[in-house]
Design an enzyme around this catalytic site. Structure first.
Site, short mmCIF file in Angstrom:
data_model
loop_
_atom_site.label_atom_id
_atom_site.label_comp_id
_atom_site.label_asym_id
_atom_site.label_seq_id
_atom_site.Cartn_x
_atom_site.Cartn_y
_atom_site.Cartn_z
CB CYS A 1 -1.11 -0.70 5.02
SG CYS A 1 0.57 -1.22 4.70
CB ALA B 1 5.05 -39.03 -4.50
NE ARG C 1 18.62 -26.81 -15.60
CZ ARG C 1 18.18 -27.65 -14.67
NH1 ARG C 1 18.49 -27.44 -13.39
NH2 ARG C 1 17.44 -28.68 -14.99
CB ALA D 1 6.34 -40.66 2.51
CB CYS E 1 -1.10 -4.53 8.07
SG CYS E 1 0.01 -3.14 7.86
CB ALA F 1 7.26 -43.81 -6.64
CG LEU G 1 16.58 -30.82 -7.47
CD1 LEU G 1 16.37 -31.18 -6.01
CD2 LEU G 1 15.44 -31.41 -8.31
CD GLU H 1 -1.54 -2.41 1.75
OE1 GLU H 1 -0.32 -2.67 1.75
OE2 GLU H 1 -2.39 -3.20 2.17
C1 AOF Z 1 -0.24 -5.27 4.22
N1 AOF Z 1 0.41 -5.09 3.05
O1 AOF Z 1 1.93 -5.69 1.52
C2 AOF Z 1 1.62 -7.12 3.34
C3 AOF Z 1 0.90 -7.32 4.56
O2 AOF Z 1 6.32 -8.41 9.73
P1 AOF Z 1 5.42 -7.28 9.31
O3 AOF Z 1 5.33 -6.17 10.30
O4 AOF Z 1 5.72 -6.82 7.90
O5 AOF Z 1 3.95 -7.87 9.27
C4 AOF Z 1 3.66 -9.04 8.59
C5 AOF Z 1 2.17 -9.11 8.41
O6 AOF Z 1 1.75 -8.05 7.55
C6 AOF Z 1 1.72 -10.37 7.69
O7 AOF Z 1 1.52 -11.43 8.59
C7 AOF Z 1 0.41 -9.91 7.13
O8 AOF Z 1 -0.56 -9.88 8.14
C8 AOF Z 1 0.71 -8.49 6.71
N2 AOF Z 1 1.15 -8.41 5.32
N3 AOF Z 1 -0.02 -6.38 4.93
O9 AOF Z 1 -0.99 -4.40 4.64
C9 AOF Z 1 1.33 -5.94 2.58
N4 AOF Z 1 2.56 -8.00 2.92
ZN ZN Z 2 0.78 -3.04 5.82
#
Ligand code: AOF
Ligand code: ZN
Length: 368
Positions: A92, A309, A215, A311, A83, A306, A212, A60
């Site tokens: 955010c 997979a 590439r 397991a 967040c 196999a 693995l 954001e």
């Molecule tokens: C958002 N925008 O682009 C993302 C979010 O370790 P921090 O403080 O960065 O927090 C991680 C948490 O932030 C993650 O668990 C999720 O809840 C949120 N991710 N939130 O607003 C973002 N990547």
């Molecule tokens: Zn955020």
């Protein structure tokens, strides 16, 4: 205002955009924000943001910064609820309110307890119109690693298998047998580029001596951590994996103690050792995945053979199956696959089918 077709198209674009940083944002989900506002009667994208590599800053604030003065009055398309908590930067949701965003269209609620619902509340209290659950299934698919880690405290597991026309995964005793077209191989390398770990069993490591890595030109540095399930530590220090351990990480999951000679050699070659518990069938997989989760691993590809997979399937630890089917038959001396489109483990439903050159790819996901 109701959710429009235009809203859905912008959200689809935002979700596709998240794939650019998928697998590179640590334990943070790769989130995208697109800011759109009216300029002379036309909707114009004025800012785009992605969760930065490593996980911070969040999407954001990146988008708001790009939009500058144009952010005010715009609609923000966000693939995850903004967040509400203070991390290394302020929430955010607050940033969106301060920037004067008028409407937020979101795809999914954040299961993180510090956010869940609170992000939306901050937006609404700040006078922003909020629409939720727009294209939620597609966003959840893109964030499957993050969501699985939050829900089950383990990484999301994709089982990838390539089958011949007659349902074989290789020929007994002859190392790597080409089954699929280069086009399919490119597509599966794209999954490597967006995943944290690729895991194989020691038998596959010994028979195929694979590297693995990813590439695809330009994406070599996006190779996942290579993990070998090697209870008895049989991986030779001169194998392709051990020899490249200083360039791309290798984890060896084992039950052997550090005073073992091979343990010392592999450590010296740059391999990391993961001490595992033992069960009668080999390494205890749920505990191993839990440990990986603790190290910040959110996505694992299981790729051969196999027994490995089988397991993972028997332990109920597979979330998605990607089955590639090539056009040629291997015949009598082939190694039978643990599953096929006709024999799928209970609980899996087909969610996609695609053609890559002469091959088919079917995708199956666990139904809730
Ligand atoms: C958002 N925008 O682009 C993302 C979010 O370790 P921090 O403080 O960065 O927090 C991680 C948490 O932030 C993650 O668990 C999720 O809840 C949120 N991710 N939130 O607003 C973002 N990547
Ligand atoms: Zn955020």
């Amino acid at each position: 205002m109701a959710v429009s077709e235009f809203d859905r198209r912008m959200m689809a674009a935002a979700i596709r955009y998240t794939y650019r940083h998928l697998g590179r944002t640590g334990t943070n989900p790769s989130v995208a924000t697109i800011l759109v506002r009216d300029v002379d009667g036309m909707p114009v994208i004025v800012g785009r943001g992605l969760t930065a590599i490593g996980g911070r800053p969040h999407a954001e604030t990146e988008a708001i910064e790009e939009a500058g003065d144009l952010a005010a009055g715009s609609t923000a398309y966000v693939t995850l609820e903004p967040c509400a908590h203070h991390g290394s930067t302020p929430p955010c949701a607050d940033a969106l309110v301060s920037a004067g965003i008028s409407r937020v269209v979101a795809a999914t609620t954040d299961p993180d307890g510090r956010v869940s619902g609170l992000g939306y509340k901050i937006l609404e209290d700040g006078g922003i119109e909020v629409e939720t659950d727009v294209l939620a299934p597609a966003a959840m698919k893109a964030m499957a690693g993050y969501l699985t880690q939050r829900r089950f405290a383990r990484p999301h597991v994709t089982l990838k298998l390539a089958l011949s026309q007659d349902g074989k995964i290789g020929r007994k005793g002859s190392g790597q047998v080409p089954i699929t077209d280069p086009l399919s191989n490119h597509v599966s390398h794209l999954l490597r580029a967006t995943s944290d770990v690729i895991a194989i069993g020691i038998n596959t490591a010994l028979e195929d001596d694979p590297s693995l890595t990813c590439r695809l030109p330009g994406l070599e540095n996006r190779s996942p951590i290579r993990l070998v399930l090697d209870r008895e530590l049989r991986l030779p220090p001169d194998s392709a994996l051990a020899r490249s351990a200083r360039d791309y990480p290798v984890i060896i999951a084992t039950t052997k103690p550090p005073d073992d000679e091979r343990y010392r050699q592999l450590t010296q070659a740059g391999c990391q050792m993961l001490a595992c518990e033992e069960t009668e069938n080999g390494i205890a997989l749920p505990e191993m995945l839990e440990d990986l989760c603790g190290k910040g691993i959110m996505t694992v590809i299981v790729e051969g053979g196999a027994a490995v997979a089988q397991a993972f399937l028997e332990a109920g630890l597979v979330d998605r199956i990607r089955l590639y089917i090539g056009p040629e038959a291997i015949g009598e001396d082939g190694i039978a696959a643990p599953l096929s489109p006709e024999i799928m483990p209970a609980g899996f439903v087909k969610t996609a089918a695609a053609r890559f050159g002469p091959d088919w790819r079917f995708e199956y996901e666990r139904s809730e």
